[in-house]
Design a protein around this motif. Sequence first.
Motif, PDB file in Angstrom:
ATOM      1  N   GLU A 112     -15.614  41.127   1.472  1.00 38.13           N
ATOM      2  CA  GLU A 112     -15.870  42.203   0.503  1.00 38.13           C
ATOM      3  C   GLU A 112     -17.083  41.893  -0.374  1.00 38.13           C
ATOM      4  OE1 GLU A 112     -12.565  42.724  -2.119  1.00 38.13           O
ATOM      5  OE2 GLU A 112     -13.416  44.524  -3.029  1.00 38.13           O
ATOM      6  N   GLY A 113     -17.940  42.893  -0.538  1.00 31.90           N
ATOM      7  CA  GLY A 113     -19.112  42.731  -1.398  1.00 31.90           C
ATOM      8  C   GLY A 113     -20.343  42.267  -0.659  1.00 31.90           C
ATOM      9  N   ASP A 114     -20.196  41.898   0.601  1.00 29.04           N
ATOM     10  CA  ASP A 114     -21.321  41.346   1.367  1.00 29.04           C
ATOM     11  C   ASP A 114     -21.554  42.208   2.610  1.00 29.04           C
ATOM     12  OD1 ASP A 114     -23.254  39.647   2.489  1.00 29.04           O
ATOM     13  OD2 ASP A 114     -22.223  37.870   1.732  1.00 29.04           O
ATOM     14  N   LEU A 115     -22.818  42.527   2.866  1.00 31.25           N
ATOM     15  CA  LEU A 115     -23.130  43.417   3.991  1.00 31.25           C
ATOM     16  C   LEU A 115     -23.874  42.700   5.115  1.00 31.25           C
ATOM     17  CD1 LEU A 115     -24.399  46.519   1.940  1.00 31.25           C
ATOM     18  CD2 LEU A 115     -22.119  46.139   2.866  1.00 31.25           C
ATOM     19  N   HIS A 116     -24.037  41.403   5.010  1.00 33.56           N
ATOM     20  CA  HIS A 116     -24.798  40.671   6.024  1.00 33.56           C
ATOM     21  C   HIS A 116     -23.957  40.480   7.285  1.00 33.56           C
ATOM     22  CE1 HIS A 116     -26.923  39.596   2.294  1.00 33.56           C
ATOM     23  NE2 HIS A 116     -27.989  39.625   3.071  1.00 33.56           N
ATOM     24  N   ASP A 117     -24.545  40.732   8.434  1.00 33.18           N
ATOM     25  CA  ASP A 117     -23.706  40.657   9.632  1.00 33.18           C
ATOM     26  C   ASP A 117     -24.308  39.917  10.828  1.00 33.18           C
ATOM     27  OD1 ASP A 117     -25.564  42.556  10.280  1.00 33.18           O
ATOM     28  OD2 ASP A 117     -24.131  44.133  10.798  1.00 33.18           O
ATOM     29  N   LEU A 164     -23.763  35.242   0.464  1.00 31.62           N
ATOM     30  CA  LEU A 164     -24.171  35.126  -0.937  1.00 31.62           C
ATOM     31  C   LEU A 164     -23.254  34.181  -1.706  1.00 31.62           C
ATOM     32  CD1 LEU A 164     -24.646  38.928  -1.627  1.00 31.62           C
ATOM     33  CD2 LEU A 164     -26.449  37.276  -1.180  1.00 31.62           C
ATOM     34  N   THR A 165     -23.827  33.516  -2.695  1.00 30.63           N
ATOM     35  CA  THR A 165     -22.986  32.635  -3.518  1.00 30.63           C
ATOM     36  C   THR A 165     -21.954  33.467  -4.283  1.00 30.63           C
ATOM     37  OG1 THR A 165     -24.789  32.715  -5.110  1.00 30.63           O
ATOM     38  CG2 THR A 165     -24.588  30.718  -3.799  1.00 30.63           C
ATOM     39  N   THR A 166     -22.313  34.697  -4.645  1.00 29.27           N
ATOM     40  CA  THR A 166     -21.354  35.542  -5.363  1.00 29.27           C
ATOM     41  C   THR A 166     -20.179  35.927  -4.461  1.00 29.27           C
ATOM     42  OG1 THR A 166     -22.862  37.325  -4.830  1.00 29.27           O
ATOM     43  CG2 THR A 166     -22.822  36.612  -7.110  1.00 29.27           C
ATOM     44  N   THR A 167     -20.446  36.158  -3.191  1.00 30.16           N
ATOM     45  CA  THR A 167     -19.345  36.581  -2.321  1.00 30.16           C
ATOM     46  C   THR A 167     -18.528  35.395  -1.825  1.00 30.16           C
ATOM     47  OG1 THR A 167     -20.933  36.799  -0.491  1.00 30.16           O
ATOM     48  CG2 THR A 167     -20.285  38.810  -1.627  1.00 30.16           C
ATOM     49  N   ASN A 170     -15.432  35.889  -3.543  1.00 28.80           N
ATOM     50  CA  ASN A 170     -14.553  36.844  -2.852  1.00 28.80           C
ATOM     51  C   ASN A 170     -13.861  36.175  -1.667  1.00 28.80           C
ATOM     52  OD1 ASN A 170     -15.678  38.556  -4.668  1.00 28.80           O
ATOM     53  ND2 ASN A 170     -16.859  39.765  -3.205  1.00 28.80           N
TER      54      ASN A 170
END
Lengths: 223, 237
Positions: A112-117, A164-167, A170
């Motif tokens: 959640e919160g991350d769109l990298h795939d 991301l470090t923020t995700t 999550n």
Amino acid sequence: MMEELLAKLSDCIEFGKINKVSPYPPNMKDMDGADEITKQLLDGGMSADDILQKGLVIGMEKVGVKFRENKVFVPQVLMSAKAMDAAMAHLKPIFAESSSSRKGTFIIGTVEGDLHDIGKNLVAMMVEGNGYEVIDLGVDVKAEKFIEAADAHPGAVLALSALLTTTMENMKQITKAIKEHNSAIQICIGGAPITQEFCDQIGADSYNPDPQGVVEFLNAKSA
Amino acid sequence: MGIKKFTYKLGELNVDPDAICNLMGYGEDCPPEIKQIVLDELDGLRDAIGIEAGFLFRNVEMFEDNFLIKIGEHNYEVGKAVFKLLRNSSSVAVFICTAGEQISHRSKELMAKGELLEGYVVDLIGNEVVERAMDKLHIEVNGIAKDLGCKVTNRYSPGYCDWHVKEQHQLFSYFPNDFCGVSLNKSALMTPVKSLSGFIGIGEDVKYFDYTCHLCQSANCLYSNRKPAKANVNASS
């Protein structure tokens, strides 16, 4: 004859030869690719399971090891995955209809919160190429969706990806929610900022810096 | 000085196909088939819209004891490495730059169709486009700094070294919503994904380095193979 074809199929996966008309790789130009050879093996009476395990998986494993060792780069892995898809197009209908079994089920998603795939997709392709059924939940996946998928596929291994470090935060919360729901669910984590230390901290079961490491973790579990 | 904003065409950014091959890991040994995909996709994107960038200047106070940069009420804990690289800045150019939605959309479209390699190539083109657009913006900032009798540093972004990516939220607060078409989610992820934000330090005694990768410990960075001196901010635009 069949052994020779299996070896050729393995080469097609390793070097990304999709079909006869595919120009890549140049040194295999005009040769049959994974598409044609898989069909020849099925027509010759070989089982889908044998084609998968003795041909495709061998080739994909070689790619995974070379990628880990920086001997090949992402484009070659993607070409191998495409060759794998061409072969699997023949095998999937058989797996769906028969009692042939895959090595296990692997459920993957970007948290959640991350769109990298791209990293997630590479792992999914490599795991599928090594004989597992892969369920890709996509990106921006909430804990509930991972739990729902795990409940629908008992025994499946979950994989969580984050860039991301923020995700990573999550990822920690999602891992906690999954483990609280069912502590037996095995969770792999990965992504650029992830470390073994973080994996230990959040109580996930496996961290791997490359796709082949995930395959090895799954193989060890299913052995 | 208020916000300055620019729109770029892909053709004016001098995107180098070899640089994209380099991002994939290749040196001069990039297979011609793969190089051709890069050339074809660049050609297909030549009229891409949405490549935009902008900046504004803000005065800063710098506190070396805790590697803190203050802009008004906002504290930026940039970490030791970035603080040192921005040392002696009296102000910063706060920037946002994006390769635009069209490039991200093209990459996702190709991936969804099973054209994995092509989708990956376009994803990397997005990285290169946003960096080259930033080169243009950097030159603009340098020109203004020169007129003020100052110099500029390299550009640094939240997420670089120990600078936490969440500080993008206060950085974005200086700009109107959806500035350049870029939005930020709760996790500090920018959309379009191929976007950059950050600071360029400005001061009489700041330093610009041709190569800073050696200062970063990231084991997974795409740019770690890259050769030094990719941009010259003193070049004319």
